[in-house]
Write a protein that holds these residues in place. Structure first.
Motif, short mmCIF file in Angstrom:
data_model
loop_
_atom_site.label_atom_id
_atom_site.label_comp_id
_atom_site.label_asym_id
_atom_site.label_seq_id
_atom_site.Cartn_x
_atom_site.Cartn_y
_atom_site.Cartn_z
N ALA A 32 0.50 -1.02 0.23
CA ALA A 32 0.25 -0.24 0.06
C ALA A 32 0.61 1.43 0.27
O ALA A 32 0.59 2.44 -0.19
N THR A 33 2.34 0.98 0.07
CA THR A 33 3.07 2.24 0.18
C THR A 33 3.58 2.43 -0.54
O THR A 33 4.68 3.60 -0.96
N TYR A 34 3.42 1.49 -1.80
CA TYR A 34 5.08 1.72 -2.69
C TYR A 34 4.22 3.27 -3.78
O TYR A 34 2.60 3.05 -4.01
N PRO A 35 4.88 3.65 -4.40
CA PRO A 35 6.30 3.80 -4.48
C PRO A 35 6.70 4.81 -3.60
O PRO A 35 7.83 4.87 -3.94
N HIS A 108 15.19 3.13 17.68
CA HIS A 108 16.23 2.50 18.14
C HIS A 108 16.96 2.94 18.92
O HIS A 108 17.51 1.79 19.75
N TYR A 109 16.54 4.32 19.42
CA TYR A 109 17.15 4.56 21.11
C TYR A 109 16.43 5.72 21.22
O TYR A 109 15.52 5.83 20.47
N GLU A 110 15.87 6.05 22.78
CA GLU A 110 14.62 7.31 22.86
C GLU A 110 15.89 8.34 23.15
O GLU A 110 16.55 8.83 23.36
N SER A 111 14.54 8.96 21.57
CA SER A 111 15.38 10.58 21.34
C SER A 111 13.65 10.41 19.83
O SER A 111 13.11 9.62 19.92
N LYS A 112 13.84 11.55 19.92
CA LYS A 112 12.57 12.06 19.12
C LYS A 112 13.74 12.37 17.34
O LYS A 112 13.75 13.04 17.49
N VAL A 113 12.52 12.26 17.01
CA VAL A 113 12.76 12.26 15.25
C VAL A 113 11.73 13.59 14.22
O VAL A 113 10.93 13.10 14.57
N THR A 114 12.25 14.22 13.97
CA THR A 114 11.24 15.47 13.39
C THR A 114 11.01 14.79 11.87
O THR A 114 12.36 15.02 11.21
N ILE A 115 10.15 15.14 10.59
CA ILE A 115 10.62 15.21 9.51
C ILE A 115 9.39 15.69 8.26
O ILE A 115 8.29 16.03 8.72
N THR A 116 10.26 16.13 7.88
CA THR A 116 9.00 17.74 7.28
C THR A 116 9.65 17.50 5.32
O THR A 116 10.72 16.86 5.21
N ASP A 117 8.57 17.99 4.82
CA ASP A 117 8.57 18.24 3.21
C ASP A 117 9.43 17.17 2.67
O ASP A 117 9.75 16.83 1.91
N GLY A 118 9.12 15.75 3.21
CA GLY A 118 9.02 14.43 2.40
C GLY A 118 8.39 14.31 1.51
O GLY A 118 6.64 13.99 1.44
N LYS A 119 8.89 13.65 -0.25
CA LYS A 119 8.82 14.08 -1.16
C LYS A 119 9.22 12.79 -2.34
O LYS A 119 10.15 12.66 -1.97
N VAL A 120 8.71 12.32 -2.80
CA VAL A 120 9.03 11.47 -3.87
C VAL A 120 8.85 11.65 -5.16
O VAL A 120 8.06 11.64 -5.05
N ILE A 121 9.18 11.16 -5.47
CA ILE A 121 9.12 12.29 -6.97
C ILE A 121 9.55 11.53 -8.10
O ILE A 121 10.19 10.36 -8.43
N LYS A 122 7.94 10.29 -8.86
CA LYS A 122 8.42 9.61 -9.15
C LYS A 122 9.59 9.84 -10.52
O LYS A 122 9.34 11.08 -11.84
N ASN A 123 9.68 9.14 -11.25
CA ASN A 123 11.37 8.60 -12.49
C ASN A 123 11.80 10.95 -12.58
O ASN A 123 12.14 11.38 -13.47
#
Length: 164
Positions: A32-35, A108-123
């Motif tokens: 369900a998460t492809y691509p 993996h260990y105790e910490s916080k991660v922030t992800i922004t502006d994530g994008k996949v562009i096909k080809n």
């Protein structure tokens, strides 16, 4: 001259049986998460005082994969320790192939991660002369000591196995 039919008969019957059977191969569906899901080769950059990006790590590996629920609304992003040792579950929008999340728990260990502006562009790019999907996101870590709050830009492409 006597012709022996016995040794040929099992071979003939096997051939008839194999060619008469209809194969019911199910269609192989992508997750369900492809691509967005896949193996990615990324470089990390930081912004310098002039606003330009400087590379801090290259050819690291990111793996993006579906959660056990296999739904198009969440995905794991995992670097397997190739840059910061983080694995987070983040929200996903499959309509526009974007992902992000604030203060995500690092598995993996105790910490916080922030992800922004994530994008996949096909080809979105060419790698060794072959068309490939590209990925981009910004990531920050609450345990980043120097300087705290650094935003890393991750940019790369789907690993293709051709010396990427």
């Amino acid at each position: 001259m006597k012709f022996k039919i016995i040794p040929i008969l099992p071979l003939l019957l096997s051939f008839v049986f194999l060619t008469s059977c209809e194969k019911d191969d199910p269609e192989i569906d992508y997750m369900a998460t492809y691509p967005v899901s896949g193996d990615w080769t990324v470089n990390y950059y930081v912004e310098n005082d002039e606003g330009e990006l400087e590379e801090v790590a290259n050819h690291t590996q990111i793996i993006a994969y579906n959660t056990s629920a296999n739904v198009p609304t969440e995905i794991w992003i995992d670097d397997h320790g190739s840059f910061w040792d983080y694995k987070v579950k983040t929200s996903l929008n499959m309509t526009d192939l974007t992902f992000s999340g604030n203060e995500l728990d690092n598995e993996h260990y105790e910490s916080k991660v922030t992800i922004t502006d994530g994008k996949v562009i096909k080809n979105g790019t060419k790698v060794n002369g072959m068309q490939a999907d590209s990925i981009y996101f910004r990531v920050s870590f609450d345990d980043d000591e120097e300087p705290y709050g650094t935003i890393y830009h991750a940019a790369g492409h789907r690993s293709n196995g051709f010396g990427d």
